[in-house]
Every structure is written in C-alpha cells, then in structure tokens.
Design a protein around this motif. Structure first.
Motif, PDB file in Angstrom:
ATOM      1  N   TYR A  77       0.845  -1.192   0.000  1.00 36.47           N
ATOM      2  CA  TYR A  77       0.000   0.000   0.000  1.00 36.47           C
ATOM      3  C   TYR A  77       0.879   1.241   0.000  1.00 36.47           C
ATOM      4  O   TYR A  77       1.852   1.321   0.757  1.00 36.47           O
ATOM      5  CB  TYR A  77      -0.920   0.017   1.221  1.00 36.47           C
ATOM      6  CG  TYR A  77      -2.060  -0.974   1.127  1.00 36.47           C
ATOM      7  CD1 TYR A  77      -3.125  -0.757   0.256  1.00 36.47           C
ATOM      8  CD2 TYR A  77      -2.074  -2.122   1.908  1.00 36.47           C
ATOM      9  CE1 TYR A  77      -4.172  -1.662   0.161  1.00 36.47           C
ATOM     10  CE2 TYR A  77      -3.121  -3.028   1.827  1.00 36.47           C
ATOM     11  CZ  TYR A  77      -4.160  -2.789   0.950  1.00 36.47           C
ATOM     12  OH  TYR A  77      -5.188  -3.687   0.852  1.00 36.47           O
ATOM     13  N   SER A 108     -14.274  10.261  -1.292  1.00 39.96           N
ATOM     14  CA  SER A 108     -13.939   9.282  -2.317  1.00 39.96           C
ATOM     15  C   SER A 108     -14.900   9.380  -3.501  1.00 39.96           C
ATOM     16  O   SER A 108     -16.109   9.486  -3.325  1.00 39.96           O
ATOM     17  CB  SER A 108     -13.988   7.867  -1.736  1.00 39.96           C
ATOM     18  OG  SER A 108     -13.679   6.925  -2.741  1.00 39.96           O
ATOM     19  N   TYR A 110     -14.144   7.044  -5.932  1.00 46.80           N
ATOM     20  CA  TYR A 110     -13.901   5.675  -6.390  1.00 46.80           C
ATOM     21  C   TYR A 110     -14.971   4.757  -5.821  1.00 46.80           C
ATOM     22  O   TYR A 110     -15.154   4.677  -4.610  1.00 46.80           O
ATOM     23  CB  TYR A 110     -12.508   5.207  -5.966  1.00 46.80           C
ATOM     24  CG  TYR A 110     -12.199   3.798  -6.384  1.00 46.80           C
ATOM     25  CD1 TYR A 110     -11.912   3.503  -7.705  1.00 46.80           C
ATOM     26  CD2 TYR A 110     -12.214   2.763  -5.467  1.00 46.80           C
ATOM     27  CE1 TYR A 110     -11.644   2.204  -8.101  1.00 46.80           C
ATOM     28  CE2 TYR A 110     -11.942   1.461  -5.852  1.00 46.80           C
ATOM     29  CZ  TYR A 110     -11.655   1.196  -7.175  1.00 46.80           C
ATOM     30  OH  TYR A 110     -11.399  -0.091  -7.556  1.00 46.80           O
ATOM     31  N   ARG A 114     -11.912  -2.329  -3.310  1.00 46.37           N
ATOM     32  CA  ARG A 114     -10.633  -1.935  -2.689  1.00 46.37           C
ATOM     33  C   ARG A 114      -9.672  -3.122  -2.662  1.00 46.37           C
ATOM     34  O   ARG A 114      -8.477  -2.942  -2.795  1.00 46.37           O
ATOM     35  CB  ARG A 114     -10.866  -1.436  -1.266  1.00 46.37           C
ATOM     36  CG  ARG A 114     -11.831  -0.282  -1.190  1.00 46.37           C
ATOM     37  CD  ARG A 114     -11.129   1.008  -1.190  1.00 46.37           C
ATOM     38  NE  ARG A 114     -12.089   2.106  -1.263  1.00 46.37           N
ATOM     39  CZ  ARG A 114     -11.731   3.328  -1.497  1.00 46.37           C
ATOM     40  NH1 ARG A 114     -10.482   3.619  -1.678  1.00 46.37           N
ATOM     41  NH2 ARG A 114     -12.628   4.276  -1.567  1.00 46.37           N
ATOM     42  N   ALA A 127      -6.497  -4.949  -6.339  1.00 49.73           N
ATOM     43  CA  ALA A 127      -6.589  -4.065  -5.171  1.00 49.73           C
ATOM     44  C   ALA A 127      -6.271  -2.629  -5.560  1.00 49.73           C
ATOM     45  O   ALA A 127      -5.389  -2.387  -6.392  1.00 49.73           O
ATOM     46  CB  ALA A 127      -5.626  -4.524  -4.084  1.00 49.73           C
ATOM     47  N   LEU A 128      -6.987  -1.697  -4.953  1.00 49.80           N
ATOM     48  CA  LEU A 128      -6.623  -0.283  -5.009  1.00 49.80           C
ATOM     49  C   LEU A 128      -5.563  -0.125  -3.924  1.00 49.80           C
ATOM     50  O   LEU A 128      -5.864  -0.270  -2.735  1.00 49.80           O
ATOM     51  CB  LEU A 128      -7.830   0.616  -4.724  1.00 49.80           C
ATOM     52  CG  LEU A 128      -7.543   2.113  -4.612  1.00 49.80           C
ATOM     53  CD1 LEU A 128      -7.098   2.684  -5.952  1.00 49.80           C
ATOM     54  CD2 LEU A 128      -8.776   2.847  -4.111  1.00 49.80           C
TER      55      LEU A 128
END
Length: 171
Positions: A77, A108, A110, A114, A127-128
């Motif tokens: 991340y 957000s 988006y 996630r 995955a984001l």
C-alpha cells in the motif's frame, strides 16, 4: 439646460463601452494566474474474462493521465508500505498520475473494489493500493507470470489492461 450628473453618467457609459480607461496591458493579461488543469478522477475498476485473455478496466472522469504498468515482486500500500493481502506469485503495479480517487473535499469518488479475489484464468486478485499525492495505484495478482498490453480508450475515458499467461508458463 444640461443636467451635469446625467451628462457625466452618459459620458462614463460611452467611455466604458468603448473600453477606454478599462484596458489592461497585454503584459499584465499574459501574466495573470491560470487555473490548474483538472486532475483525472479514478471512479471504478472492473474485470472480465475474454476466452484467451483477462481484462482489467479502470474508469476515469476527465482525460486519462499517463499510465505505467510494471511487474513487481510484491504489492504494498502506498503511504503505509504495508503488504497487500492478495494471494499470487506474480504481480503487476498499475499507476495513473496525475490522478486522484477523491474530490477536492477529500470524499472518495472511487466506487470500485478496494481488495477482491478474482477467479479468472490469469487474474487472481485486484486491489486499489494507493490514492496518494496525485498518484492512484492498483495491484493485480497472478499465479503465473503474465504478459500484458495497456491501452487508453475514450468515450468513456478508461484504461484497459489485457493480461494472459503465455503458453509454456506454469501455474
């Protein structure tokens, strides 16, 4: 006979209409601050199987920004550096920059996943992994080393990454 205040108002109106007294030198107009271009907003990510390849689609509001796709040993991340919990032996990192997955107020925009496990022939997870300092990052997981091709498409704006496992690669 003449009303001075009325005459002065008419004269001022004529001068303003003609642009006299209200002109700005060209040098001052050229140096006026310009508004920054709108940053691309990443709104969704989706995927699908297509016979001989799998496809990842990243939807963008605004002009699609520059995109890089590269193999990485592991997914982390952005910002925290924590490992992304996606099972796989091979990974692709997908970066869009300049871009954001949030609006100016920090909310957000988006609406996609996630972190999700995927059961396609090549793609095993998505995955984001970041929305940090003008960079939006995704990670994709695979059990075998993927081949890939990235394309930008328009109307609507989106990034398309086709992935497949070349023949001879072991799962």
């Amino acid at each position: 006979m003449f009303n001075r205040p009325r005459l002065a108002a008419v004269a001022a109106g004529i001068l303003l209409t003609a642009g006299v007294g209200a002109t700005i030198p060209a040098s001052a107009a050229a140096s006026a601050p310009q508004s920054a271009p709108a940053i691309a907003l990443v709104t969704n990510a989706r995927w699908g199987g297509h016979g001989s390849f799998d496809r990842i689609v990243i939807d963008v509001r605004g002009k699609v920004p520059p995109v890089t796709v590269k193999p990485v040993k592991e997914l982390r991340y952005d910002g925290s550096g924590q490992k992304v919990p996606l099972a796989g032996k091979h990974f692709l990192e997908i970066k869009l920059s300049p871009a954001a997955a949030h609006n100016d107020a920090g909310a957000s925009v988006y609406k996609g996943p996630r972190l999700i496990k995927v059961w396609l022939p090549a793609l095993k997870g998505l995955a984001l992994t970041g929305d940090y300092e003008g960079v939006v990052t995704f990670g994709a997981a695979f059990n075998a080393k993927p081949a890939y091709k990235m394309t930008k498409l328009h109307s609507p704006e989106r990034v398309v990454i086709d992935v497949w496992i070349p023949s001879g690669c072991r799962v």
